[in-house]
Enzyme design. Structure first.
Site: not given
Ligand code: CA
Length: 381
Positions: A200, A335
């Site tokens: 990310d 997550e």
């Protein structure tokens, strides 16, 4: 049933050790919580996502001044009706960002109330549970210096693995060469352990650098490459999908069915990541999930908030269809941020934790969690 009161709480806690993602230094953890009371004594809880650099007071002010007058006296079970009422009334100054996060908080609280009123968990109202437990992935690998931390990040990967995680997401976006060095060190450390990585960059790069990084990371067999370019650059997202081998993920900074319509129409992502606390809540997530399914896109909610956001996300994930059915279809994952968050775990009486590599979906009424008010008093700003 009628809504009789709406209270907002801004919680803040300075971090003993600030950490960085590509967009800046996180020096405190925040949450904007809302509680909605009814004439039948039920209370619903919601949360507006406050990302690391976002002042939580913006969403709190929107709830207090713009949204509260719109829902007082209404029946909280009218979730769809009230969502559109809030969206229409704020359109000319809302549509994206913290105002939609404020709508999200109220909407989540309404779903919590609707579940409590019916005596069922939210996932039951969403159509039932495809799964009762979810595999979490460790989000971490933040920086405490900025660059040159490859060895420390490789150690961190081993710590996540020892804690039971098989999936991990590495924060990148600190310069392409530094990113590549970090991934090489992590890759060497975890080799042979059956670990799957994601990356990310939090939209740190333009297209050329994003492509260069993506090509260099092909060997890592990533589950996804998240926010490679800025959220406004939908053509850039489509270009990443066309020119790179790994799935492209994004959407934590996109909002409502209208924003997501454009994202899907552009063919921007393989993995859609609405954040329940900022996409427009559970109602908006339903709209987005239906569109994702129609476009053959997997949904994996973005989760970085407190226990309220975690619980809401688990309720949604339980009810998520897979876009491509098969006997061994890839399932959505949770997550699970591993960075310091002083009040996240303590905010509810039974913290959301992983055991043996799984997180159970709460099965009590509403969001399925009970808030500890002493924690709110302690961290209230
Ligand atoms: Ca992200």
């Amino acid at each position: 049933m009628k809504i009789t009161a709406v209270h907002t709480h801004v919680l803040k806690s300075p971090l003993a050790e600030p950490f960085a993602f590509s967009q800046g230094w996180v020096r405190q953890r925040c949450a904007t919580l809302v509680e909605v009371h009814t004439d039948e004594g039920l209370i619903g809880w919601g949360e507006a996502f406050a990302q690391g650099l976002e002042p939580p007071e913006i969403a709190a002010a929107a709830i207090e001044h713009a949204l509260k007058p719109l829902v007082l006296g209404a029946d909280p079970r009218d979730t769809e009706v009230l969502w559109h009422r809030m969206y229409h009334a704020t359109r000319d100054y809302g549509r994206k960002g913290s105002v939609v996060s404020a709508i999200s908080a109220v909407d989540i609280a309404l779903w919590d109330l609707a579940g409590k009123a019916h005596g069922v968990p939210v996932h039951r109202l969403l159509g039932g549970a495809f799964r009762t437990r979810v595999e979490p992935y460790a989000t971490g690998f933040y920086r405490i210096q900025g660059q040159g931390e490859a060895a420390r990040l490789a150690d961190e990967a081993l710590r996540h693995h020892e804690a039971g995680f098989r999936l991990m997401k590495v924060k990148l976006g600190f310069g392409v060469d530094d990113d590549i060095a970090c991934m090489q060190a992590i890759g060497r450390a975890i080799a042979g352990r059956g670990i799957t990585l994601m990356v990310d960059t939090n939209h740190a790069y333009g297209r050329a650098e994003a492509l260069r990084l993506g090509r260099a990371l092909a060997e890592h067999d990533l589950r996804w490459y998240e926010e490679p370019v800025v959220p406004e650059d939908l053509a850039g997202y489509a270009e990443m999908r066309a020119r790179l081998t790994m799935p492209i993920a994004g959407g934590e900074n996109e909002h409502t069915l209208y924003g997501w319509r454009d994202l899907f129409a552009a063919g921007a992502v393989d993995v859609a990541q609405p954040d329940l606390g900022s996409c427009g809540g559970i109602t908006a997530a339903r709209h987005i999930v239906a569109m994702a399914q129609a476009h053959g896109v997997a949904v994996n909610p973005h989760v970085w908030g407190s226990a309220i956001a975690q619980a809401a996300s688990l309720q949604l994930i339980a009810a998520l269809p897979v876009p491509h059915h098969s006997l061994f279809a890839q399932q959505p994952v949770l997550e699970y941020d591993r960075s310091s968050h002083p009040f996240r775990q303590h905010l509810i009486t039974r913290p959301i934790e992983q055991h043996g590599g799984w997180v159970d979906v709460p099965d009590g009424p509403g969001l399925g969690v009970e808030v500890d008010r002493s924690v709110i008093e302690r961290w209230r700003s």
